[in-house]
Design an enzyme around this catalytic site. Structure first.
Site, PDB file in Angstrom:
ATOM      1  N   TYR A 270       4.116   5.310  15.515  1.00 15.92           N
ATOM      2  CA  TYR A 270       2.814   4.641  15.526  1.00 15.92           C
ATOM      3  C   TYR A 270       1.730   5.587  16.040  1.00 15.92           C
ATOM      4  O   TYR A 270       0.650   5.688  15.461  1.00 15.92           O
ATOM      5  CB  TYR A 270       2.880   3.384  16.392  1.00 15.92           C
ATOM      6  CG  TYR A 270       1.718   2.442  16.187  1.00 15.92           C
ATOM      7  CD1 TYR A 270       1.709   1.542  15.137  1.00 15.92           C
ATOM      8  CD2 TYR A 270       0.613   2.464  17.044  1.00 15.92           C
ATOM      9  CE1 TYR A 270       0.638   0.682  14.932  1.00 15.92           C
ATOM     10  CE2 TYR A 270      -0.458   1.607  16.845  1.00 15.92           C
ATOM     11  CZ  TYR A 270      -0.444   0.719  15.791  1.00 15.92           C
ATOM     12  OH  TYR A 270      -1.506  -0.121  15.590  1.00 15.92           O
TER      13      TYR A 270
ATOM     14  N   VAL B 106       0.814  -1.222   0.000  1.00 13.68           N
ATOM     15  CA  VAL B 106       0.000   0.000   0.000  1.00 13.68           C
ATOM     16  C   VAL B 106       0.840   1.262   0.000  1.00 13.68           C
ATOM     17  O   VAL B 106       0.324   2.357  -0.274  1.00 13.68           O
ATOM     18  CB  VAL B 106      -0.978   0.021   1.203  1.00 13.68           C
ATOM     19  CG1 VAL B 106      -2.003  -1.101   1.100  1.00 13.68           C
ATOM     20  CG2 VAL B 106      -0.237  -0.026   2.541  1.00 13.68           C
TER      21      VAL B 106
END
Length: 268
Positions: free
Chosen positions: A165, A66
């Site tokens: 993250y 992706v």
């Protein structure tokens, strides 16, 4: 009662793309929707994991990184060419890189910038590429549901995960809101699932170390990590017309983790 439930949550015949479908949350979502009658394209960059799902009835495996915008466009274009439409997309692919604040390499002056860029390429740019590609056919159809996998780490500071993250998941939360506002005029819904601590292999695969599992379990009000099957109901809701008046929302599924404060001390 059964007929009514079938009508409300019907996804039979829907064409669905799930990224990161080779394992964990993505695999559970792909298999669940396929079992409910949807045609599911399960995308992943890990060929071995794709091989594991190739025999799952209703799931068509496809290789996809992706982080490559052109590759995402090609997969979406191929789906529309082969199936005539694209009804639902789960932008789920994600990775974990670097340590949390409880590790020496996790502090802001010490974290690995290479790992930072790699994670953002997948967890932010990969979601952007997926949402952009999905929006094109959905706008033409004047219908569709896009669901992004965010995280409770994107809703507050979290000492157990990396800077990259937390930043990535906070970014996609606001991407969801912006895209929902943008695409609503074409009747395209955009929402996010925000899992708390779940048993997946995002950190590298293999069984979770019991001490690590216990540490994560201690951050959850229900006292344990989640199982990916516990996301099936919400995934089906957001993929079906049961969520026809729901957009721009973030749905935590965390066992009550957001109810508790998180300590920097891994022993607590």
């Amino acid at each position: 009662m059964s007929a009514l439930l079938d009508e409300i949550f019907d996804v039979a015949g829907s064409v669905v793309l799930v990224t990161g479908a080779g394992s964990g949350i993505g695999r559970t979502i792909a298999e669940t929707l396929a079992a409910c009658g949807a045609t599911v394209i399960g995308a992943d960059r890990d060929e071995d994991r794709l091989g594991e799902i190739k025999d799952t009835q209703g799931v068509e495996p496809v290789h996809l990184d992706v982080a490559d915008a052109g590759a995402v466009d090609n997969v979406v274009n191929s789906i529309v060419e082969n199936h005539g439409r694209l009804d639902v997309v789960f932008a789920n692919a994600g990775i974990a890189r670097g340590g949390g604040l409880t590790t020496p390499q996790g502090t802001i002056d010490a974290f690995d910038l290479t790992a930072w860029h790699e994670l953002l390429d997948v967890n932010v740019h990969g979601v952007v590429h997926t949402v952009r590609a999905a929006a094109r056919p959905m706008k033409r159809q004047a219908s569709g549901s896009i669901v992004v996998t965010a995280s409770t780490a994107g809703l507050r500071a979290d000492p157990l995960v990396s800077y990259s993250y937390v930043v990535a998941k906070a970014g996609v939360v606001n991407l969801v809101r912006q895209a929902a506002l943008d695409l609503a005029r074409w009747q395209v819904r955009v929402n996010a699932i925000a899992p708390g601590p779940f048993k997946t292999n995002i950190g590298g695969g293999g069984p979770i170390d019991p001490a690590v599992e216990a540490r994560w379990g201690s951050t959850v009000a229900l006292g344990r990590m989640g199982e990916t099957r516990e996301l099936r109901g919400l995934a089906l809701l957001l993929a079906s017309n049961a969520s026809s008046f729901m957009t721009g929302c973030v749905y935590p599924v965390d066992g009550g983790a957001l109810l508790q404060s998180l300590s920097l001390d891994p022993a607590e």
